[in-house]
Design a protein around this motif. Sequence first.
Motif: not given
Length: 181
Positions: A89-94, A133-143
């Motif tokens: 649910n956290s990401f869509k279209a990159g 669907e996928s997403v790239i983790i950005p800098p400084k994101m703790q997850c």
Amino acid sequence: MGKLVPQNPNDPPASELLKEIEAERRELIKEGKIPKPKQVEPIKTEEIPYLLPNHWIWTKVKLICAVIVDCPHSTPIFIPEGLLCIDTNSFKAGSFVEHKFRYVSEKTYLDRVKRLVPQENDIVFAREGSIGESVIIPPKMQCCLGQRVMLFRPMQKIFPKYLQLHNYRYKFISSLEAISK
């Protein structure tokens, strides 16, 4: 297929890049940063969908990633505020869909990152539901990883956006769906 940009005949062959990636992998294993991978079967002729330009080479995704992990196979207990838990649910279209973010307690977070802590340039990929669907983790994101996702950590010499686009290809998604049935 080599059609996105003009090909430079002076570029080193892909086989050299794969040698550099393998040397990086050996060093990471030696340093204890990644586990020794299982043997990867070579690509079979029937797996090759089309011919490549000169100096290009087909390889398996496992050979260009430091790590590929599946999420914990449990639904976390979500709380109104806490540490970010990335799920389908956290990401869509990159891109991230921040109003759909969900959170977990520190205890749940620590449990969910036992195998691997997501880091910058990792690719989180939906393996169920909105497959592809996928997403790239950005800098400084703790997850941490929620449910129904996988994480691909490309080797340093691999451009994360390229791997993300590759994984979105119909053929890749179709093969993933076939495995999961």
